[in-house]
Scaffold this motif. Structure first.
Motif, PDB file in Angstrom:
ATOM      1  N   SER A  55      -6.876   5.810 -22.168  1.00 44.25           N
ATOM      2  CA  SER A  55      -6.115   7.057 -22.301  1.00 44.25           C
ATOM      3  C   SER A  55      -4.679   6.762 -22.704  1.00 44.25           C
ATOM      4  O   SER A  55      -4.068   7.529 -23.462  1.00 44.25           O
ATOM      5  N   GLN A 100      -8.614  13.893 -22.092  1.00 45.79           N
ATOM      6  CA  GLN A 100      -9.658  13.551 -21.130  1.00 45.79           C
ATOM      7  C   GLN A 100      -9.627  14.500 -19.944  1.00 45.79           C
ATOM      8  O   GLN A 100     -10.658  14.948 -19.470  1.00 45.79           O
ATOM      9  N   ASP A 173     -10.433  11.734 -26.298  1.00 47.03           N
ATOM     10  CA  ASP A 173     -10.394  10.847 -25.143  1.00 47.03           C
ATOM     11  C   ASP A 173     -11.502  11.241 -24.173  1.00 47.03           C
ATOM     12  O   ASP A 173     -11.389  12.245 -23.483  1.00 47.03           O
TER      13      ASP A 173
END
Ligand SMILES: Nc1ncnc2c1ncn2[C@@H]1O[C@H](COP(=O)(O)OP(=O)(O)OP(=O)(O)O)[C@@H](O)[C@H]1O
Ligand code: NI
Length: 306
Positions: A55, A100, A173
């Motif tokens: 990330s 994410q 992500d």
């Protein structure tokens, strides 16, 4: 390949400054040496285990790192250095991130307004409606607040948001956790379509098996370092892969028997020299503790002395 290089990252480093006991400063180098290039029309997966800095790579490109992070190395976009000033103009337009964490949605704003921030023109609104349909999202969702949605729904909305623009670079992500296998596959296929239309797509994931269905190449990231870049075809057989860690990942895939890799990834603070996988590698020798150069091998490249 003579297609345009959209994203080129050379020797990226990201470290954190931490303060311990008063003013004692320590450096936490999470990404030590990461290089990846993505051409127009290409979809590349970066795979690495949890906590390995995937990330951070995405946040580094978009310049949304926390204040105590420092970045080194080079990031180029369409042949030019990607500066802080440039990224501000490109973020959310030419360069999009599918984050994410679902915490990226504003909890106090209706979903529709968040996605439609820049959607004044009819064409984009129409695109959004089509994308919502493809992801089985009811139009009513647009009238809801993030807390009213399930995790999987939020993830589908975040993907839709990124796809509404016609991006040149997509960074996704971990876009699929929380989605059922069919939707996860559809999301990956959607990214593939964007690549086929000319975008460069970077998918950050630890789902190697799913990634292999759609991407062109896989970059293997281990303990802060890029250790191998392999084409999808190289993953057909264990023997065509080069690095012992990549081979271990191959054996750990469900369809190859879920073989467990012994040992753990070294902690970032243990300032290991040489190959970061050496402590877990059956074939390691003294040479692995020295400088390990990149080696071109077949259609990929690897950092291993074997
Ligand atoms: N703000 C911060 N301050 C200090 N260290 C941090 C900070 N943010 C992240 N880290 C460190 O960086 C490491 C990598 O974080 P990152 O979120 O990039 O991992 P990841 O590979 O994306 O993991 P996952 O697969 O769980 O998403 C973490 O393990 C943590 O040690
Ligand atoms: Ni992550």
């Amino acid at each position: 390949m003579d297609k345009e290089k959209i994203l080129e990252i050379n020797n990226l480093k990201i470290s954190f400054t931490q303060y311990q006991k008063g003013m004692q400063q320590t450096e936490l180098p999470v990404i030590k040496d990461l290089s990846v290039t993505i051409h127009a029309g290409e979809m590349v997966a970066v795979v690495g285990s949890s906590g390995s800095g995937k990330s951070l790579l995405a946040h580094g490109i978009l310049r949304i790192l926390p204040y105590n992070a420092e970045m080194g190395g080079e990031i180029r976009y369409c042949g030019k250095p990607l500066t802080e000033k440039n990224i501000r103009k490109l973020r959310g337009k030419e360069i999009v991130l599918v984050p994410q964490s679902t915490a990226y949605l504003d909890p106090l704003m209706k979903v529709g307004r968040q996605i439609c921030k820049g959607l004044k023109d009819k064409e984009k609104k129409h695109r959004l409606d089509t994308i919502f349909e493809e992801y089985s999202l009811d139009k009513k969702v647009q009238e809801q607040y993030p807390f009213e949605l399930s995790g999987g729904m939020t993830r589908r909305i975040m993907i839709s948001t990124a796809l509404v623009e016609k991006p040149k670079l997509v960074i996704a992500d971990e876009p699929t956790p929380g989605l059922d296998p069919k939707l996860a596959k559809r999301a990956m296929e959607h990214f593939r379509q964007l690549a086929d239309m000319g975008a460069a797509v970077l998918v950050i994931t630890h789902d190697l098996e799913l990634a292999l269905e759609t991407v062109d190449r896989v970059q293997v990231f281990y303990a802060g370092h890029t250790i191998e870049d392999a084409s999808v075809d190289d993953f057909e057989r264990e023997e065509t892969l080069r690095h012992p860690y990549t081979r271990a990942l191959w054996r750990a895939m469900p369809k190859h028997g879920f073989h467990y890799i012994g040992g753990v990834q070294p902690y970032v603070k243990d300032n290991l020299q040489g190959c970061p996988f050496a402590p877990r590698c059956d074939m390691a020798s003294r040479e692995c503790q020295g400088e390990i150069p990149w080696k071109v091998s077949g259609s990929g490249y690897v950092r291993c002395i074997l």
